[in-house]
Design an enzyme around this catalytic site. Structure first.
Site, PDB file in Angstrom:
ATOM      1  CB  CYS A   2      -1.150   0.207   1.258  1.00 36.23           C
ATOM      2  SG  CYS A   2      -2.232  -1.080   1.185  1.00 36.23           S
ATOM      3  NE  ARG A  27       4.517   1.539  -0.311  1.00 34.01           N
ATOM      4  CZ  ARG A  27       5.389   1.176   0.968  1.00 34.01           C
ATOM      5  NH1 ARG A  27       6.748   1.097   0.552  1.00 34.01           N
ATOM      6  NH2 ARG A  27       5.303   0.820   2.070  1.00 34.01           N
ATOM      7  CD1 TRP A  73      -0.789  -6.653  -2.728  1.00 32.18           C
ATOM      8  CD2 TRP A  73      -1.063  -6.700  -0.511  1.00 32.18           C
ATOM      9  NE1 TRP A  73      -0.533  -7.849  -2.547  1.00 32.18           N
ATOM     10  CE2 TRP A  73      -0.499  -8.206  -1.455  1.00 32.18           C
ATOM     11  CE3 TRP A  73      -0.968  -6.913   0.957  1.00 32.18           C
ATOM     12  CZ2 TRP A  73      -0.605  -9.396  -0.315  1.00 32.18           C
ATOM     13  CZ3 TRP A  73      -0.733  -8.136   1.527  1.00 32.18           C
ATOM     14  CH2 TRP A  73      -0.642  -9.131   0.962  1.00 32.18           C
ATOM     15  CG  ASN A  97       1.506   0.786   4.321  1.00 32.53           C
ATOM     16  OD1 ASN A  97       2.767   1.069   4.176  1.00 32.53           O
ATOM     17  ND2 ASN A  97       1.160  -0.465   4.200  1.00 32.53           N
ATOM     18  N   GLY A  98      -1.046  -0.750   6.340  1.00 33.39           N
ATOM     19  CA  GLY A  98      -0.787  -1.550   7.716  1.00 33.39           C
ATOM     20  C   GLY A  98      -1.987  -2.446   7.796  1.00 33.39           C
ATOM     21  CE  LYS A 485      12.439 -13.089  -8.829  1.00 33.29           C
ATOM     22  NZ  LYS A 485      13.079 -13.183  -7.525  1.00 33.29           N
ATOM     23  CD  GLU A 488       8.726 -13.212  -7.145  1.00 31.47           C
ATOM     24  OE1 GLU A 488       8.571 -12.581  -5.973  1.00 31.47           O
ATOM     25  OE2 GLU A 488       9.708 -13.536  -7.344  1.00 31.47           O
ATOM     26  CG  HIS A 504      15.636 -39.272  -0.972  1.00 32.84           C
ATOM     27  ND1 HIS A 504      15.634 -40.337  -0.557  1.00 32.84           N
ATOM     28  CD2 HIS A 504      16.780 -38.847  -1.382  1.00 32.84           C
ATOM     29  CE1 HIS A 504      17.303 -40.772  -0.396  1.00 32.84           C
ATOM     30  NE2 HIS A 504      17.634 -39.845  -0.944  1.00 32.84           N
ATOM     31  CE  LYS A 603      11.001  -4.530  -4.936  1.00 26.07           C
ATOM     32  NZ  LYS A 603      11.393  -5.894  -5.466  1.00 26.07           N
TER      33      LYS A 603
HETATM   34  N1  HGA Z   1      -5.301  -3.179   5.965  1.00 27.98           N
HETATM   35  C1  HGA Z   1      -5.618  -1.968   4.864  1.00 27.98           C
HETATM   36  C2  HGA Z   1      -4.378  -1.639   4.098  1.00 27.98           C
HETATM   37  C3  HGA Z   1      -3.465  -2.823   3.461  1.00 27.98           C
HETATM   38  C4  HGA Z   1      -2.287  -2.471   3.403  1.00 27.98           C
HETATM   39  O1  HGA Z   1      -1.500  -1.430   3.977  1.00 27.98           O
HETATM   40  N2  HGA Z   1      -1.590  -3.299   2.602  1.00 27.98           N
HETATM   41  O2  HGA Z   1      -0.264  -3.305   2.364  1.00 27.98           O
HETATM   42  C5  HGA Z   1      -6.576  -2.704   3.882  1.00 27.98           C
HETATM   43  O3  HGA Z   1      -6.703  -3.793   3.657  1.00 27.98           O
HETATM   44  O4  HGA Z   1      -7.238  -1.846   3.048  1.00 27.98           O
END
Ligand code: HGA
Length: 608
Positions: A2, A27, A73, A97-98, A485, A488, A504, A603
């Site tokens: 985020c 992000r 995200w 963000n968090g 890689k 992803e 094995h 990221k």
């Molecule tokens: N928890 C919040 C923000 C998500 C976030 O920071 N992601 O890296 C949400 O889900 O919107």
């Protein structure tokens, strides 16, 4: 993960907010939104990319002098317009963000007071909580301070209120946030790249800091309300460093930047520079003295760098080394040993699990800590006694490439520094290693020239659903990195095995549809590896072999060989990962996936 941007300026901030989000899109990119104040509060949100939000802002001809913006995200609630930030409570808007760990408790108590939640996010609880504080504390800054004191978890937030249109409030704990001091206003963002468009003067906020941004300046306070001064830095990051230039994707650009990134990272040994503990900080000689073991804590690609280093540290420096996935270490009961050097590796220096694992190691009494990070003022760097800053430059592609090889360069230096301190690096050996390190950028450049051949291989891979990667010794982690890689960015299911493990179990998977990629340097394990490859061939598996000049594996039906240059000894893993990066990049291109923004990922993993 985020990205947030906040701006208050004398000119229209909407283009600044949008450009900031474009720079932060690596992000998180499942939805985006912004809120601005221009008389009243306007909010725009879009599921999908920043480009969609920009189109909405254009259509509305949005213009304002103060605003907050977000690229998401999702952690709580599906990616959708309804869950996109900013979240609103009354005339107040919040980006975040968090993860707020106690959001359910906060939500229940606010619902009991009549607040209605419209999204599934944890973030909305912050908006309503701040709003609820305004009832008893009409000052917005104070309301944000009181609200954040009740939050458990990680946050970087930006707050705007219709009733208080001349300032924006930001705060952080656990998630990154910095302020930008510009000619035309004040800004805040999750990283410097977002602000280079307006300023290079930045202020890194510490955990727990709250800041008020006004047109004429800013102030920072601690959670108890006490004012603090934070140093102003001049960012050395150039705007060009975050531009795509002639490349199609950031991942491609970053793969090709590796010679330069390695040269910059190893600058201290260029010319006549010798191996020294000083490379790791002023107190390194004292902290390294008496180190009996090494514990590496990391996640993802950085974890693979740690696994390579284990082979180096044990064989060259003769130091017992353990490498642990940070998210496992932090929750497991382990036996601390004070004579351990704890090495934490993270590109962003903000990886939540790695940061928590580092703090956990410290609470267990392990004070000898070293951070290997690509971002100088990051949380992990600040939390560690020693630091080595890789000089890869900004890595924007979600799949890590140049950060990995520069981490390996740092770990090679660490191995040699510890070996030297322990009397295990005779002068002639040191000189031999120094020559190899100095020549590394050129050696990498030569491998990059193999791209056209790898591109052809990638054509055949793109139609496969599975792939097996094999390696032995210090190249087993390289096989793991190659598989990661491929997963992803091309979404091809890939597994990596130490080649001796094949019989094995995984040999049961091998048939004509299972391509087997072998990392086959001409090292001491080559003959063993060749036997493992025979086992694959005998079962009809198609082999794709990355061989050194001295590997001498003949091309035959079902055995494809890519000839790499001379074997590069201890540092050979640095060279062998390059074709695997290129292979996954080109396989992804053929498949048409979004290389720089692979699905479900982001990221800088700042959430647990
Ligand atoms: N928890 C919040 C923000 C998500 C976030 O920071 N992601 O890296 C949400 O889900 O919107």
């Amino acid at each position: 993960m985020c990205g947030i941007v906040t701006a208050i300026a004398t000119n229209n901030v909407v283009p600044v907010l949008l450009e900031g989000l474009r720079k932060l899109e690596y992000r998180g990119y499942d939805s985006a939104g912004l809120a601005v104040l221009s008389g009243s509060l306007s909010r725009l949100r879009a599921a999908g990319r920043v480009a969609e939000l920009a189109a909405l802002a254009d259509a509305r001809q949005l213009s304002a002098n103060i605003g907050i913006a977000h690229t998401r995200w999702a952690t709580h609630g599906v990616p959708s317009e309804r869950n996109a930030h900013p979240h609103i409570s009354g005339g107040l808007a919040v980006v975040h963000n968090g993860i707020i760990e106690n959001f359910e408790a906060i939500k229940s108590s606010l619902e009991a007071r009549g607040y209605v939640f419209e999204s599934e996010t944890d973030t909305e609880a912050i908006a309503h909580l701040v709003h609820s504080k305004l009832e008893t504390h009409p000052d917005l800054f104070e309301a944000v301070r009181l609200a954040t004191n009740e939050l458990v978890g990680a946050y970087a937030i930006g707050v705007l209120a219709e009733a208080d249109p001349f300032r924006a409030i930001v705060a952080r704990r656990g998630s990154p946030l910095l302020l930008g001091i510009g000619e035309q206003g004040m800004y805040a963002a999750s990283d410097t790249a977002a602000l280079l468009q307006v300023t290079r003067k930045v202020v890194y906020l510490e955990d727990g800091d709250l800041a008020e941004l006004r047109l004429d300046g800013y102030r920072v306070v601690r959670p108890d309300g006490e004012a603090v001064e934070r140093e102003v830095h001049l960012s050395s990051l150039s705007a060009d460093a975050v531009e795509l230039g002639q490349f199609r994707h950031y991942m491609q650009k970053e793969i090709f930047e590796q010679p330069q990134a390695l040269g910059n990272t190893l600058e201290m040994i260029a010319g006549g520079g010798a191996i020294s503990p000083q490379h790791f900080g002023a107190r390194a000689a004292e902290i390294f003295d008496g180190v009996r073991r090494v514990l590496v804590l990391a996640c993802g690609t950085s974890y693979h760098a740690g696994l390579v280093a284990r082979y180096w540290l044990e064989s060259v420096a003769k130091i017992p080394t353990t490498v642990e996935i940070a998210s496992e270490y932090r929750y497991r009961e382990s036996v601390p040993e004070a004579d351990t050097l704890v090495v934490v590796i993270s590109q962003s220096g903000e990886t939540a699990d790695t940061l928590a694992a580092l703090k956990h190691a410290k609470t267990l009494g392990m004070a000898r800590t070293l951070a290997i990070c690509n971002v100088p003022e990051s949380a992990i760097v600040r939390e560690s006694a020693l630091r080595f800053i890789t000089r890869a430059g900004p890595e924007i592609g979600v799949a890590s490439t140049k950060a990995f090889t520069t981490q390996l360069a740092a770990l090679a230096l660490l191995t040699l520094a510890l070996a030297k301190l322990n009397g295990r690096l005779p002068e002639a050996e040191e000189q031999r290693h120094l020559t190899a390190l100095r020549h590394l950028p050129v050696a990498v450049q030569k491998v990059l020239e193999l791209e056209p051949e790898i591109e052809k291989w990638a054509q055949r891979f793109a139609s496969k659903e599975h792939a097996l990667f094999l390696g032995r010794g210090r190249h087993w982690p390289i096989a793991m990195e190659g598989a990661l890689k491929l997963k992803e960015i091309s979404y091809i299911h890939a597994e990596a095995y130490a080649a001796g493990e094949l019989k094995h179990g995984p040999l049961a998977l091998v048939d004509k549809d299972m391509p087997v990629i072998a990392v086959s340097p001409a090292d001491e394990l080559l003959e063993k590896l060749k036997s493992n490859l025979q086992e694959v061939r005998a079962r009809g598996g198609e082999l794709y072999v990355f061989a050194d000049a001295g590997s001498e594996i003949p091309e035959s039906e079902g055995v494809h060989i890519l000839h790499m240059p001379e074997h590069y000894g201890m540092l050979s893993p640095v060279l062998h990962v390059i074709p695997l990066q290129l292979l996954s990049y080109h396989a992804a291109l053929v498949k048409g996936t979004d290389v720089d923004k692979p699905r479900n990922l982001a990221k800088s993993v700042t959430v647990e």
